[in-house]
Write a protein that holds these residues in place. Structure first.
Motif, PDB file in Angstrom:
ATOM      1  N   GLY A  29       0.787  -1.228   0.000  1.00  0.00           N
ATOM      2  CA  GLY A  29       0.000   0.000   0.000  1.00  0.00           C
ATOM      3  C   GLY A  29       0.816   1.273   0.000  1.00  0.00           C
ATOM      4  N   PRO A 165      -9.127  -2.417   6.344  1.00  0.00           N
ATOM      5  CA  PRO A 165      -9.064  -1.042   5.822  1.00  0.00           C
ATOM      6  C   PRO A 165      -8.419  -0.034   6.779  1.00  0.00           C
ATOM      7  CG  PRO A 165     -11.221  -2.000   5.386  1.00  0.00           C
ATOM      8  CD  PRO A 165     -10.495  -2.959   6.293  1.00  0.00           C
ATOM      9  N   ASP A 166      -8.709  -0.135   8.081  1.00  0.00           N
ATOM     10  CA  ASP A 166      -8.108   0.802   9.043  1.00  0.00           C
ATOM     11  C   ASP A 166      -6.594   0.639   9.088  1.00  0.00           C
ATOM     12  OD1 ASP A 166     -10.575   1.891   9.723  1.00  0.00           O
ATOM     13  OD2 ASP A 166     -10.842   0.582  11.459  1.00  0.00           O
ATOM     14  N   VAL A 168      -4.633  -0.589   6.720  1.00  0.00           N
ATOM     15  CA  VAL A 168      -4.075  -0.120   5.450  1.00  0.00           C
ATOM     16  C   VAL A 168      -3.947   1.399   5.454  1.00  0.00           C
ATOM     17  CG1 VAL A 168      -4.523   0.065   2.961  1.00  0.00           C
ATOM     18  CG2 VAL A 168      -4.834  -2.133   4.132  1.00  0.00           C
ATOM     19  N   GLU A 169      -4.979   2.066   5.942  1.00  0.00           N
ATOM     20  CA  GLU A 169      -4.947   3.530   6.002  1.00  0.00           C
ATOM     21  C   GLU A 169      -3.846   4.023   6.943  1.00  0.00           C
ATOM     22  OE1 GLU A 169      -7.786   7.218   7.468  1.00  0.00           O
ATOM     23  OE2 GLU A 169      -8.747   5.376   6.791  1.00  0.00           O
ATOM     24  N   GLN A 170      -3.743   3.412   8.123  1.00  0.00           N
ATOM     25  CA  GLN A 170      -2.721   3.822   9.100  1.00  0.00           C
ATOM     26  C   GLN A 170      -1.307   3.547   8.581  1.00  0.00           C
ATOM     27  OE1 GLN A 170      -4.353   1.463  12.326  1.00  0.00           O
ATOM     28  NE2 GLN A 170      -5.063   3.305  13.374  1.00  0.00           N
ATOM     29  N   GLY A 172      -0.394   3.332   5.418  1.00  0.00           N
ATOM     30  CA  GLY A 172      -0.149   4.269   4.319  1.00  0.00           C
ATOM     31  C   GLY A 172       0.266   5.638   4.831  1.00  0.00           C
ATOM     32  N   GLU A 173      -0.400   6.101   5.877  1.00  0.00           N
ATOM     33  CA  GLU A 173      -0.061   7.398   6.465  1.00  0.00           C
ATOM     34  C   GLU A 173       1.331   7.367   7.099  1.00  0.00           C
ATOM     35  OE1 GLU A 173      -0.758  11.456   7.668  1.00  0.00           O
ATOM     36  OE2 GLU A 173      -1.402  10.157   6.028  1.00  0.00           O
ATOM     37  N   ARG A 176       3.844   7.395   4.303  1.00  0.00           N
ATOM     38  CA  ARG A 176       3.865   8.707   3.660  1.00  0.00           C
ATOM     39  C   ARG A 176       4.655   9.716   4.489  1.00  0.00           C
ATOM     40  NH1 ARG A 176       2.154  13.330   4.353  1.00  0.00           N
ATOM     41  NH2 ARG A 176       0.723  12.846   6.051  1.00  0.00           N
TER      42      ARG A 176
END
Length: 186
Positions: A29, A165-166, A168-170, A172-173, A176
Motif C-alpha cells: 500500500g 481497511p483501518d 491499510v490507512e494507518q 499508508g499514512e 507517507r
C-alpha cells in the motif's frame, strides 16, 4: 518522478508473524513514488562484535544489511514486544548499522518505528526502546509516526492486515510521513 526507498526491518523471524504481515501490507500500500523494501536475513547476522567488524572480516549478512541501508532513503522498523522490549534481532541490526559510530549506514537517516503485539498497548515499550536505540545509533527518528496495534492476534485472526481497511490507512499514512521526511532530508 522522484522515487523514495524505505528499508524495512521486521523484529520477528517467524514466517507467519503479524509484524511481517504489516511490512508486507506497508509495501503493498505504499504511496506512488515510494518503494518499501523488506530486508530478509536478520536471522543470519551474527551478534555485533567489534573484533569481526574490520575490513575483510565483516560477515556477508551484516554487510548486506549495511549495503541495503546505504541504498535507502529511510528506515522503517517493525517490532513486536518480547518481554517488554524489542527483540534481540532488531537491536543487533541497529548495532551493525550504527558502526562506525557517527558514520554508520543510518547516520542521519529518517527512521520510524511501528508494530503490533498481543497486549492491549501494541508493544509501545518495544517501540519506545527501538526509537531510543536507533536515535542513539545516529538515525533521525521521525516522532510523528506512531502506530502500535494492540490485540493483534485476535484483530487479525483469519485475515491479513492488508485486508483490514483501518490498518491499510494507518500504514499508508505512516509510510507517507516517513517518505516525506526522507525526501526533505536529501
Amino acid at each position: 518522478m522522484l522515487s523514495t526507498t524505505i528499508l524495512t526491518l521486521v523484529g520477528s523471524l517467524r514466517a507467519g508473524s503479524i509484524n511481517r504481515q504489516l511490512a508486507e501490507a506497508a509495501a503493498a500500500g505504499a504511496p506512488e513514488g515510494v518503494e518499501v523494501k523488506l530486508f530478509d536475513g536478520l536471522g543470519e547476522i551474527p551478534f555485533y562484535n567489534e573484533d569481526i567488524d574490520v575490513e575483510g572480516l565483516v560477515p556477508a549478512a551484516a554487510q548486506a544489511l549495511r549495503d541495503a541501508a546505504a541504498a535507502s532513503d529511510g528506515l522503517l522498523l517493525i517490532s513486536p514486544e518480547y518481554n517488554g522490549t524489542m527483540p534481540a534481532v532488531l537491536k543487533n541490526a541497529i548495532d551493525w548499522l550504527s558502526r562506525p559510530f557517527g558514520a554508520g549506514a543510518i547516520s542521519g537517516m529518517p527512521t520510524a518505528v511501528i508494530g503490533a503485539a498481543f497486549g492491549q498497548y501494541g508493544g509501545v515499550w518495544a517501540q519506545d526502546d527501538a526509537r531510543k536505540s536507533v536515535g542513539i545509533a545516529g538515525a533521525r527518528v521521525v516522532e510523528e509516526v506512531r502506530l502500535a496495534i494492540g490485540g493483534s492476534v485476535t484483530r487479525y485472526a483469519g485475515i491479513h492486515p492488508q485486508d483490514d481497511p483501518d490498518t491499510v490507512e494507518q500504514l499508508g499514512e505512516a509510510v507517507r510521513i516517513l517518505a516525506d521526511a526522507s525526501v526533505s532530508a536529501v
